[in-house]
Design an enzyme around this catalytic site. Structure first.
Site: not given
Ligand code: NAD
Ligand code: TYD
Length: 351
Positions: A132-134, A157, A161
């Site tokens: 992630t960019d975070e 988180y 990561k």
């Molecule tokens: P998500 O929470 O929707 O999915 C995570 C998946 O991992 C789920 O299916 C869960 O069952 C599985 N999982 C969790 N713990 C596990 C374990 N101990 N063993 C096996 N499986 C397990 O997450 P997402 O949003 O799809 O993110 C996927 C990846 O991309 C993550 O690594 C996250 O850090 C990264 N990422 C997400 C975003 C975003 O905007 N959502 C952005 C950048 C990077």
């Molecule tokens: P989120 O979707 O949790 O992603 P991330 O924290 O990983 O960027 O949140 C996106 C933005 O929205 C973040 O600035 C937090 C804000 N947010 C709210 O204002 N209200 C909410 O209920 C949630 C879940 C997020």
């Protein structure tokens, strides 16, 4: 050429889009989807590929060293695309240890299993870690994260990561494991769990519930259509050099409040409401602890070297996302019962 690829976290939001893309694009690959099916994992995300001959699902937990080692004795993997993670910042504030277990211990279990299986024979092998960019921390008004921005994670988180990224790099430098890493901005689209801002807001607007906005709503995120992320993953998996890192972003920065107003406009139209009706649900609540102010990703390296660009304008993507959630009410009903209600109560009751 026949290859066996392990995709971890394939039942989650981004993972399910990556699994679908690989199963459909590469009939010669056997895709093994490993997922523990936590609250965020949902096999309903993959019903359209579940019966394909080149797809298998394995339920396993990456924190369990022995079960991962056993899996690697049953299969010989050419590639690993590692997405399994605990992924929600608010949950990491409430329960950091779960993030250490899955994101750090889980990642090292996979690295070790790959290292043992490949045993120095790395020809045609790849360990691709999705991050992630975070990890780069929080930006002020100016600037963007590049691949050389120093890591400065601020939430449990992002720290977990960042730690996993460091371990992946350590395995490259120490053991020559053929790794690549990408760091992506906020994704949106179909199948995202409604703890994240966009699906949570869509669900609440539909049900006439308050839309909780943390702080003043002036935090900025750079939003990317999830299938554009999946396409980038495909390109990087097949074309990146070992040891490389790529940033992936939408070139699409929005304050949370502007995004929610745009979403309310779309929802008014889709639900046949009077203009301005949904926006009345906007409710400012106590800010997230340590809330990162701004993320913005410079993805020019990926564009220049591998020819990737985001495909979709945000307004179009948001509309498609709303359409998907409105057409998939049963999906939403399944996952917003039980555990979700408890989570929602704890997270939002006293804000
Ligand atoms: P998500 O929470 O929707 O999915 C995570 C998946 O991992 C789920 O299916 C869960 O069952 C599985 N999982 C969790 N713990 C596990 C374990 N101990 N063993 C096996 N499986 C397990 O997450 P997402 O949003 O799809 O993110 C996927 C990846 O991309 C993550 O690594 C996250 O850090 C990264 N990422 C997400 C975003 C975003 O905007 N959502 C952005 C950048 C990077
Ligand atoms: P989120 O979707 O949790 O992603 P991330 O924290 O990983 O960027 O949140 C996106 C933005 O929205 C973040 O600035 C937090 C804000 N947010 C709210 O204002 N209200 C909410 O209920 C949630 C879940 C997020």
């Amino acid at each position: 050429m026949k290859k066996t690829i392990l995709i971890t976290g394939g039942a989650g939001f981004i993972g399910s889009h990556v699994v679908r893309l690989f199963v459909n694009s590469y009939p010669d690959y056997d895709i093994v989807n490993l997922d523990a099916l936590t609250y965020a994992g949902n096999l309903d995300n993959l019903t359209d590929v579940a019966d394909k001959p080149n797809y298998q699902f394995v339920k396993a937990d990456i924190t369990k060293e022995k079960s991962i080692a056993d899996l690697f004795t049953r299969y010989s993997f050419d590639g690993i695309i590692h997405l399994a993670a605990e992924s929600h910042v608010d949950r990491s504030i409430a329960d950091p240890l779960a993030f250490i277990r899955t994101n750090i211990i889980g990642t090292i279990n996979l690295l070790n299993a790959a290292k043992i299986q490949w045993n120095g024979n790395f020809e045609g092998k790849r360990f691709y870690h999705i991050s992630t960019d975070e990890v780069y921390g929080s930006l002020g008004k100016d600037g963007m994260f590049t691949e050389t921005t120093p890591y400065d994670p601020r939430s449990p988180y992002s720290s977990s990561k960042a730690s996993s990224d460091m371990l992946v790099r350590a395995y490259f430098h120490t053991y020559n494991l053929p790794v690549v890493i990408s760091n992506c901005s906020n994704n949106y689209g179909a199948n995202q769990f409604p703890e994240k801002l966009i699906p949570l807001a869509i669900n609440n607007i539909k049900n006439n519930k308050p839309i909780p906005i943390y702080g003043k709503g002036d935090n900025i995120r750079d939003w990317l259509w999830v299938d554009d992320h999946a396409r980038a993953i495909d390109l990087i998996y097949h074309q990146a050099k070992n040891g490389e890192t790529y940033n992936i972003g939408g070139i699409n920065e929005w304050t949370n409040i502007d995004l929610i107003h745009k979403l309310c406009e779309i929802m008014d139209e889709k639900l046949g409401r009077v203009k301005g009706e949904s926006a009345k649900l906007i409710t400012f609540v106590t800010d997230r602890a340590g809330h990162d102010m701004r993320y913005a990703i410079d993805s020019s390296k990926l564009q220049r070297e591998l020819g990737w660009t985001p495909s979709l304008q945000f307004e179009e993507g948001l509309e498609k996302t709303v359409d998907w959630y409105l057409a998939n009410e049963i999906w939403m009903e399944h996952i917003t019962s039980g555990e979700y209600l408890k989570y929602y109560e704890n997270q939002y009751a006293n804000r």
